[in-house]
Motif scaffolding. Structure first.
Motif, PDB file in Angstrom:
ATOM      1  N   SER A   1       0.840  -1.194   0.000  1.00 57.06           N
ATOM      2  CA  SER A   1       0.000   0.000   0.000  1.00 57.06           C
ATOM      3  C   SER A   1       0.881   1.252   0.000  1.00 57.06           C
ATOM      4  CB  SER A   1      -0.902   0.005   1.230  1.00 57.06           C
ATOM      5  OG  SER A   1      -0.131   0.131   2.415  1.00 57.06           O
ATOM      6  N   ILE A   2       0.248   2.397  -0.262  1.00 55.99           N
ATOM      7  CA  ILE A   2       1.000   3.654  -0.270  1.00 55.99           C
ATOM      8  C   ILE A   2       1.559   3.946   1.119  1.00 55.99           C
ATOM      9  CG2 ILE A   2       0.763   6.152  -0.563  1.00 55.99           C
ATOM     10  CD1 ILE A   2      -1.198   5.641  -2.792  1.00 55.99           C
ATOM     11  N   GLY A   3       0.774   3.650   2.160  1.00 55.65           N
ATOM     12  CA  GLY A   3       1.281   3.852   3.519  1.00 55.65           C
ATOM     13  C   GLY A   3       2.460   2.959   3.831  1.00 55.65           C
ATOM     14  N   ALA A   4       2.411   1.694   3.388  1.00 56.70           N
ATOM     15  CA  ALA A   4       3.528   0.774   3.637  1.00 56.70           C
ATOM     16  C   ALA A   4       4.772   1.227   2.890  1.00 56.70           C
ATOM     17  CB  ALA A   4       3.136  -0.638   3.219  1.00 56.70           C
ATOM     18  N   ILE A   5       4.619   1.725   1.657  1.00 53.51           N
ATOM     19  CA  ILE A   5       5.769   2.233   0.901  1.00 53.51           C
ATOM     20  C   ILE A   5       6.369   3.445   1.604  1.00 53.51           C
ATOM     21  CG2 ILE A   5       6.475   3.262  -1.286  1.00 53.51           C
ATOM     22  CD1 ILE A   5       4.312   1.594  -2.639  1.00 53.51           C
ATOM     23  N   THR A   6       5.515   4.319   2.105  1.00 49.36           N
ATOM     24  CA  THR A   6       6.011   5.512   2.814  1.00 49.36           C
ATOM     25  C   THR A   6       6.803   5.115   4.050  1.00 49.36           C
ATOM     26  OG1 THR A   6       4.069   6.727   2.039  1.00 49.36           O
ATOM     27  CG2 THR A   6       5.319   7.691   3.844  1.00 49.36           C
ATOM     28  N   ARG A   7       6.281   4.166   4.818  1.00 49.12           N
ATOM     29  CA  ARG A   7       7.002   3.726   6.015  1.00 49.12           C
ATOM     30  C   ARG A   7       8.323   3.054   5.644  1.00 49.12           C
ATOM     31  NH1 ARG A   7       1.617   2.513   7.406  1.00 49.12           N
ATOM     32  NH2 ARG A   7       1.824   0.374   6.648  1.00 49.12           N
ATOM     33  N   SER A   8       8.338   2.317   4.544  1.00 50.65           N
ATOM     34  CA  SER A   8       9.573   1.661   4.107  1.00 50.65           C
ATOM     35  C   SER A   8      10.630   2.691   3.711  1.00 50.65           C
ATOM     36  CB  SER A   8       9.275   0.727   2.932  1.00 50.65           C
ATOM     37  OG  SER A   8      10.458   0.165   2.421  1.00 50.65           O
ATOM     38  N   LEU A   9      10.239   3.726   2.991  1.00 46.91           N
ATOM     39  CA  LEU A   9      11.197   4.763   2.590  1.00 46.91           C
ATOM     40  C   LEU A   9      11.767   5.487   3.806  1.00 46.91           C
ATOM     41  CD1 LEU A   9       9.292   6.296  -0.475  1.00 46.91           C
ATOM     42  CD2 LEU A   9      11.268   4.774  -0.539  1.00 46.91           C
ATOM     43  N   ASN A  10      10.918   5.788   4.777  1.00 42.52           N
ATOM     44  CA  ASN A  10      11.407   6.457   5.982  1.00 42.52           C
ATOM     45  C   ASN A  10      12.282   5.527   6.819  1.00 42.52           C
ATOM     46  OD1 ASN A  10      10.176   8.986   5.550  1.00 42.52           O
ATOM     47  ND2 ASN A  10       8.207   8.206   6.279  1.00 42.52           N
ATOM     48  N   ALA A  11      11.929   4.221   6.861  1.00 42.68           N
ATOM     49  CA  ALA A  11      12.734   3.276   7.636  1.00 42.68           C
ATOM     50  C   ALA A  11      14.121   3.100   7.031  1.00 42.68           C
ATOM     51  CB  ALA A  11      12.021   1.926   7.710  1.00 42.68           C
ATOM     52  N   GLN A  12      14.231   3.172   5.705  1.00 37.86           N
ATOM     53  CA  GLN A  12      15.522   3.042   5.045  1.00 37.86           C
ATOM     54  C   GLN A  12      16.307   4.348   5.024  1.00 37.86           C
ATOM     55  OE1 GLN A  12      15.371   0.850   1.225  1.00 37.86           O
ATOM     56  NE2 GLN A  12      13.238   0.368   1.730  1.00 37.86           N
ATOM     57  N   ALA A  13      15.705   5.412   5.568  1.00 39.14           N
ATOM     58  CA  ALA A  13      16.352   6.736   5.633  1.00 39.14           C
ATOM     59  C   ALA A  13      16.736   7.233   4.244  1.00 39.14           C
ATOM     60  CB  ALA A  13      17.580   6.688   6.541  1.00 39.14           C
ATOM     61  N   ILE A  14      15.870   6.986   3.263  1.00 45.32           N
ATOM     62  CA  ILE A  14      16.104   7.480   1.911  1.00 45.32           C
ATOM     63  C   ILE A  14      15.798   8.967   1.885  1.00 45.32           C
ATOM     64  CG2 ILE A  14      15.342   7.342  -0.493  1.00 45.32           C
ATOM     65  CD1 ILE A  14      14.794   4.402  -0.045  1.00 45.32           C
ATOM     66  N   PRO A  15      16.724   9.805   1.469  1.00 40.05           N
ATOM     67  CA  PRO A  15      16.484  11.251   1.518  1.00 40.05           C
ATOM     68  C   PRO A  15      15.456  11.700   0.490  1.00 40.05           C
ATOM     69  CG  PRO A  15      18.574  10.788   0.441  1.00 40.05           C
ATOM     70  CD  PRO A  15      18.069   9.479   0.948  1.00 40.05           C
TER      71      PRO A  15
ATOM     72  N   ARG B   1      13.767  15.040  -1.809  1.00 36.85           N
ATOM     73  CA  ARG B   1      14.395  16.041  -2.677  1.00 36.85           C
ATOM     74  C   ARG B   1      15.042  17.162  -1.861  1.00 36.85           C
ATOM     75  NH1 ARG B   1      13.800  18.099  -7.815  1.00 36.85           N
ATOM     76  NH2 ARG B   1      14.023  15.923  -8.398  1.00 36.85           N
ATOM     77  N   LYS B   2      14.366  17.599  -0.796  1.00 36.63           N
ATOM     78  CA  LYS B   2      14.902  18.696   0.015  1.00 36.63           C
ATOM     79  C   LYS B   2      15.925  18.239   1.037  1.00 36.63           C
ATOM     80  CE  LYS B   2      10.786  21.598  -0.457  1.00 36.63           C
ATOM     81  NZ  LYS B   2       9.721  22.339   0.257  1.00 36.63           N
ATOM     82  N   GLN B   3      16.068  16.932   1.232  1.00 37.16           N
ATOM     83  CA  GLN B   3      17.065  16.356   2.128  1.00 37.16           C
ATOM     84  C   GLN B   3      16.803  16.645   3.606  1.00 37.16           C
ATOM     85  OE1 GLN B   3      19.737  14.531   0.874  1.00 37.16           O
ATOM     86  NE2 GLN B   3      18.984  14.850  -1.212  1.00 37.16           N
ATOM     87  N   ILE B   4      15.730  17.366   3.924  1.00 37.85           N
ATOM     88  CA  ILE B   4      15.508  17.742   5.321  1.00 37.85           C
ATOM     89  C   ILE B   4      14.146  17.273   5.831  1.00 37.85           C
ATOM     90  CG2 ILE B   4      17.030  19.758   5.246  1.00 37.85           C
ATOM     91  CD1 ILE B   4      14.558  21.490   4.800  1.00 37.85           C
ATOM     92  N   SER B   5      13.318  16.728   4.959  1.00 35.06           N
ATOM     93  CA  SER B   5      11.971  16.335   5.357  1.00 35.06           C
ATOM     94  C   SER B   5      11.838  14.824   5.283  1.00 35.06           C
ATOM     95  CB  SER B   5      10.932  17.020   4.462  1.00 35.06           C
ATOM     96  OG  SER B   5      11.175  16.698   3.108  1.00 35.06           O
ATOM     97  N   ARG B   6      10.695  14.326   5.694  1.00 27.77           N
ATOM     98  CA  ARG B   6      10.411  12.903   5.640  1.00 27.77           C
ATOM     99  C   ARG B   6       9.386  12.628   4.545  1.00 27.77           C
ATOM    100  NH1 ARG B   6       5.938  11.185   8.508  1.00 27.77           N
ATOM    101  NH2 ARG B   6       7.034   9.330   9.234  1.00 27.77           N
ATOM    102  N   TRP B   7       9.308  11.366   4.133  1.00 32.60           N
ATOM    103  CA  TRP B   7       8.351  10.981   3.101  1.00 32.60           C
ATOM    104  C   TRP B   7       6.930  10.990   3.661  1.00 32.60           C
ATOM    105  CZ3 TRP B   7       9.587  10.269  -1.953  1.00 32.60           C
ATOM    106  CH2 TRP B   7      10.939  10.138  -2.249  1.00 32.60           C
ATOM    107  N   GLU B   8       5.993  11.471   2.854  1.00 31.01           N
ATOM    108  CA  GLU B   8       4.588  11.499   3.224  1.00 31.01           C
ATOM    109  C   GLU B   8       3.781  10.682   2.219  1.00 31.01           C
ATOM    110  OE1 GLU B   8       3.516  12.702   5.950  1.00 31.01           O
ATOM    111  OE2 GLU B   8       5.197  13.955   6.587  1.00 31.01           O
ATOM    112  N   ARG B   9       2.612  10.241   2.639  1.00 36.70           N
ATOM    113  CA  ARG B   9       1.762   9.464   1.738  1.00 36.70           C
ATOM    114  C   ARG B   9       1.382  10.263   0.497  1.00 36.70           C
ATOM    115  NH1 ARG B   9       0.275   7.736   6.853  1.00 36.70           N
ATOM    116  NH2 ARG B   9       0.013   5.461   7.121  1.00 36.70           N
ATOM    117  N   SER B  10       1.112  11.550   0.684  1.00 38.91           N
ATOM    118  CA  SER B  10       0.714  12.369  -0.465  1.00 38.91           C
ATOM    119  C   SER B  10       1.834  12.469  -1.492  1.00 38.91           C
ATOM    120  CB  SER B  10       0.322  13.773   0.018  1.00 38.91           C
ATOM    121  OG  SER B  10       1.396  14.389   0.715  1.00 38.91           O
TER     122      SER B  10
END
Length: 558
Positions: A198-212, A214-223
């Motif tokens: 799901s989109i939520g699971a992908i978002t959590r996976s990206l944040n868990a892997q600490a993938i930066p 575009r701005k390098q300072i924010s976290r991934w959001e579902r939107s």
């Protein structure tokens, strides 16, 4: 000494970057000294990046509050169009200030109160409003014309995965793929289309892997992930004119919590797909992958649980044949138990001012679920159906699939690029083009040719690889073997997932059920570009009974 306040405004980000508002403020300070006004520093009010076509501006709101409180004697503005770009708004503000005995003075306008000067001021307001409308229309037409020519300049920025290269004297603006970000885009599409996350699971996976990001300072959001899955630029066609801006219809609770509307009080609404203008850019994913993501996004929208506590087998798949509305689940309680039904939205009297749109009767949930599940099991009992479907899809992918269409488009583009190269060489040989001009223009054409050839090779390899379909057939065959063993012991959630894999839509009428399968039935014929559905005759119902009511005993599918 009389006191006055200074109001200055610029509307565009470019004007803000060039600090043109500072020049306004400096001219107004000099003007205040010449007129004998005292201006405290806290009364120098500026609106940066706000359109003059609206009255909802933080700085202007503060000016009106100070005028209403009677704290100032005059309001100093550089020109009437800085106060507002609409003549009606100018008159409204001038009359409001005059009612509070506050004088409004402009640097670039007459200072006397003769009828001739007042007429000239009114003409300046009308000309400012006309000039704004003219600038907007010219800008819109110019951008649309450049977009139709395939110019990337109108897109300004680039989405995640691309770098926007500004135009220069030797080359137009373009998108360049950022390899590190492009790999993240491909991973997101693979997780969504192939692995079913799901989109939520992908978002959590990206944040868990600490993938930066575009701005390098924010976290991934579902939107952000949702917008990535919908952006056609990743398949090689960035689109212009996708949205339209309209005034915000209502102030929502988040806006109220923030203290009111945003600086640009507008809302963006998506235009119809046929109004989009496609601009070729380098592709990161294939058209097939993008189409799969779009299909799943639409399926998620149609089949969303929407706070359903207890799922059902065909939830989100049932449609009324009479009116085309979906069927929702409802319940009624007897003295002994609770009975669940599927009910047509169009049959609800309270939903329409003119009364119900449909006279379809409710359908018993357990009976319809059992009919559909039994029909699905019949399809799964014959492995030959799966093999025929895989062969049909392989032929479609080779002949009329999105990959084939993209291949034809690229071949035409390659011919045009080669013709352009030949014309440049001919122009140079006939002294119509200088050597410097040839050196300046030829690298871009060769770069375009190389990009087209690379994408063509990738599509040809994909279309010519039957091993992927062989692996798919082996996977599906093993899945069906396991399913036949456990079919009778599966719970409702598992049955629902299987039905959604194999059933596209269920259409209910008074005397028939149409089940549109994702794989062909034994006696089916494939319509052009569509999916096949198994068919059989259903008997007519008498007046004393209707579809799937108690005593109906209908257990067939059309």
């Amino acid at each position: 000494m009389k006191t006055a306040l200074i109001y200055a405004r610029v509307s565009s980000d470019k004007q803000r970057e060039e600090h043109t508002i500072a020049s306004q403020t400096a001219a107004l300070r000099v003007f205040a000294q010449e007129q004998g006004f005292s201006v405290p520093d806290e009364w120098v009010i500026e609106d940066e990046g706000y359109s003059g076509a609206t009255l909802v501006r933080p700085g202007l709101e503060r000016v009106r509050d100070l005028v209403a409180e009677g704290q100032v004697d005059a309001v100093l503005v550089h020109s009437p169009d800085r106060l507002s770009r609409k003549y009606a708004y100018q008159v409204l503000l001038l009359e409001e200030f005059a009612r509070n005995n506050v004088q409004t003075m402009f640097v670039k306008a007459p200072q006397t109160a003769t009828p001739e000067d007042q007429l000239l001021l009114q003409f300046q307001g009308m000309i400012a409003e006309y000039e704004r409308a003219q600038i907007l229309e010219r800008s819109r037409r110019g951008k649309r014309h450049r977009a139709l020519q395939g110019v990337v300049n109108v897109l300004c920025g680039a989405p995640y995965g691309y770098r926007y290269i500004r135009k220069s004297e030797h080359a137009p603006a373009s998108y360049s793929i950022i390899d590190s970000e492009a790999s993240v885009v491909r991973m997101v599409y693979e997780l969504y289309t192939a692995k079913g996350l799901s989109i939520g699971a992908i978002t959590r996976s990206l944040n868990a892997q600490a993938i930066p990001t575009r701005k390098q300072i924010s976290r991934w959001e579902r939107s952000t992930v949702w917008a990535m899955l919908r952006n056609p630029a990743y398949k090689g066609t960035a689109c212009f004119n996708k949205t339209t801006t309209t005034p915000r219809q209502r102030v929502t609770r988040p806006l109220r919590m923030r203290g009111g509307p945003a600086s640009r009080n507008s809302a963006h609404h998506e235009r119809p797909r046929n109004e989009w203008i496609e601009i070729p850019v380098p592709a990161i994913i294939t058209e097939e992958t993008f189409a799969l993501a779009a299909e799943r996004l639409q399926a998620n929208k149609d089949q969303a649980p929407r706070r359903t506590i207890t799922p059902s087998v065909v939830q989100g798949l049932v449609t009324c044949r009479k009116c085309g509305y979906s069927l929702y689940r409802t319940a009624t309680r007897t003295s002994a138990r609770k009975i669940y039904y599927y009910r047509c939205f169009g049959s609800d009297r309270w939903r329409q001012l003119t009364g119900p749109l449909c006279d379809s009767k409710p359908v018993r949930q357990e009976v319809l679920d059992e009919v559909v599940w039994r029909e699905v099991l019949k399809l799964l009992e014959s492995p030959r159906l799966i093999e025929e479907e895989l062969q049909r899809r392989l032929a479609t992918a080779r002949n009329v699939g999105p990959g084939k269409r993209r291949q034809e488009i690229l071949q035409r583009d390659l011919v045009r690029v080669q013709s352009s190269m030949e014309r440049l060489m001919t122009a140079y040989q006939e002294d119509l083009l200088s050597l410097d001009g040839l050196r300046r223009r030829m690298p871009d054409v060769r770069k375009r040719e190389q990009a087209i050839r690379t994408e063509l090779n990738a599509i040809e390899n994909e279309l010519a690889d039957p091993a992927a379909y062989l692996r798919l057939a082996q996977t599906v065959t093993g899945f069906l073997a396991r399913l036949r063993v456990t079919a009778k012991t599966l719970d409702v959630s598992d049955r629902q997932r299987i039905v959604r894999l194999l059933v596209k839509e269920i259409i209910v009428a008074d005397d028939a059920i149409i089940i549109r399968h994702s794989i062909p039935g034994p006696s089916s014929t494939s319509p052009a570009g569509g999916q096949r559905a198994s068919t059989s005759q259903a008997r007519q119902l008498g007046e004393e009974s209707y579809l799937l009511r108690s005593g109906s005993n209908i257990a067939c599918a059309e």
